[in-house]
Design an enzyme around this catalytic site. Structure first.
Site, short mmCIF file in Angstrom:
data_model
loop_
_atom_site.label_atom_id
_atom_site.label_comp_id
_atom_site.label_asym_id
_atom_site.label_seq_id
_atom_site.Cartn_x
_atom_site.Cartn_y
_atom_site.Cartn_z
N CYS A 1 0.81 -1.22 0.00
CA CYS A 1 0.00 0.00 0.00
C CYS A 1 0.85 1.27 0.00
CB CYS A 1 -0.95 -0.01 1.20
SG CYS A 1 -0.16 -0.42 2.77
N HIS B 1 -3.04 6.50 4.34
CA HIS B 1 -1.59 6.57 4.55
C HIS B 1 -1.07 7.91 4.05
CE1 HIS B 1 -1.68 2.52 5.76
NE2 HIS B 1 -0.97 1.93 4.82
#
EC number: 1.2.1.11
Length: 340
Positions: A130, A243
């Site tokens: 990710c 994130h």
């Protein structure tokens, strides 16, 4: 004519997002199967306005299915992905199992879509980590213009990257801060995550880096350019989804921040929001549920020649996992299978 699509791990965070995004993007599906482990057998999941009952991954016959999106972790992938691939079903795998296999393409469609043709060696395509996925989307257009020499990145990664257990632990520990009678010791994480940050994701390696940090190095080289030097510090933060990354980039050629902004503004998959004023940037909570990789705070790095610094944010369950997998499926359909 559409595709016969399998989503394996359909009851997990990423699997559910895969189903949501397939529906949202109107992926041409003729038939869809939601698979789960035996303990989750019969659990209902949503696919657009339909409700699907999960089927048993262990006994499922992949013969006649076009593609399978896997979100079941490395151990289960090791067992079931080769079976699906051998049955003629192209596997798009979200685990780390095949990412570093030279016979398996590691794909971020905005960055290296042409590499997808290598899928035929094993009938498997890997989805990147990710934190890597959003970073290479931001780096690619800048690399094309001025060639990146070195990247120094610090990540601020949400607890959803550790799955439902990570999200539950943050929630329970946060409540316990206000109700000290119920102490919630760390289980998923090495230390308390509520009101804290933890500079430790995945296992430690002999050189002092963590495996998460190593992944960012190895995957950036495989996806973007093996000559780029990368060093990473990956940190878990008390954010549920999204994130963030602070990225320092050193180029081989001069590139000023205004031109970098212009390049990023036009680049695929990127949303540039960069006003030099309070609130003129994107934070992780604003990325939740969105497709874009957001870039903000583009500026010169005066400490190196040809240096830039930027801030990069994305929904890790989407671009960092489910969205990228669906985009791979779209690329596979458009370039190889050509049914939709």
């Amino acid at each position: 004519m559409g595709y016969k699509v399998v989503v394996a791990g359909a009851t997990g965070n990423v699997g559910r997002e895969m189903l949501n995004i397939l529906a949202e993007r109107e992926f041409p599906v003729d038939e869809i199967a939601a698979l789960a482990s035996r303990k989750s057998l019969g659990t209902e999941v949503s696919f657009g306005d339909k409700t699907l009952k999960t089927k048993d991954l262990d006994t499922f016959d992949f013969t006649g299915w076009d593609m399978a999106l896997f979100a079941v972790g490395s151990e289960a992938t090791k067992q079931y992905a080769p079976k699906a691939a051998a049955a003629g079903c192209v596997v798009i795998d979200n685990s780390s199992l095949y990412r570093y296999d030279p016979a398996v393409p590691l794909i971020v469609p905005e960055v290296n879509a042409d590499a997808i043709m290598g899928y035929s060696k094993k009938n498997i395509i890997a989805n990147p980590n990710c934190s890597t996925a959003q970073m290479v989307v931001a780096l690619k257009p800048l690399h094309d213009r001025a060639k990146i020499r070195r990247v120094v990145v610090s990540t601020y990664q949400s607890v959803s990257g550790a799955g439902k257990e990570g999200m539950d632990e943050l929630w329970e520990q946060t409540k316990a801060v206000y109700n000290p009678v119920h102490e919630v010791p760390p289980k998923k994480f090495s230390k308390q995550i509520a009101f804290n940050v933890i500079p430790h994701i995945d296992v430690f390696l002999d050189d002092g880096y963590t495996k998460e940090e190593w992944k960012m190095v190895a995957e950036t080289k495989k996806i973007l350019d093996p000559s780029i030097k990368v060093t990473a510090t990956c940190v878990r933060v008390p954010v549920f989804v999204g994130h963030s990354e602070a990225i320092n980039i050193e180029f081989e050629e001069p590139l000023d921040w205004q031109e970098a902004q212009d390049i990023l503004r036009e680049a695929p998959g990127i949303m540039l929001i960069d006003k030099r004023e309070p609130g003129g940037y994107v934070t992780p909570i604003e990325s939740v549920g969105e497709y874009a990789t957001y870039v903000s705070r583009v500026r010169q790095d005066p400490t190196v020649d040809n240096g830039l610094v930027l801030w990069c944010v994305s929904d890790n369950l989407r671009k960092g996992a489910a969205l990228n997998a669906v985009q791979i499926a779209e690329t596979l359909g458009n370039r190889v299978l050509k049914k939709g």
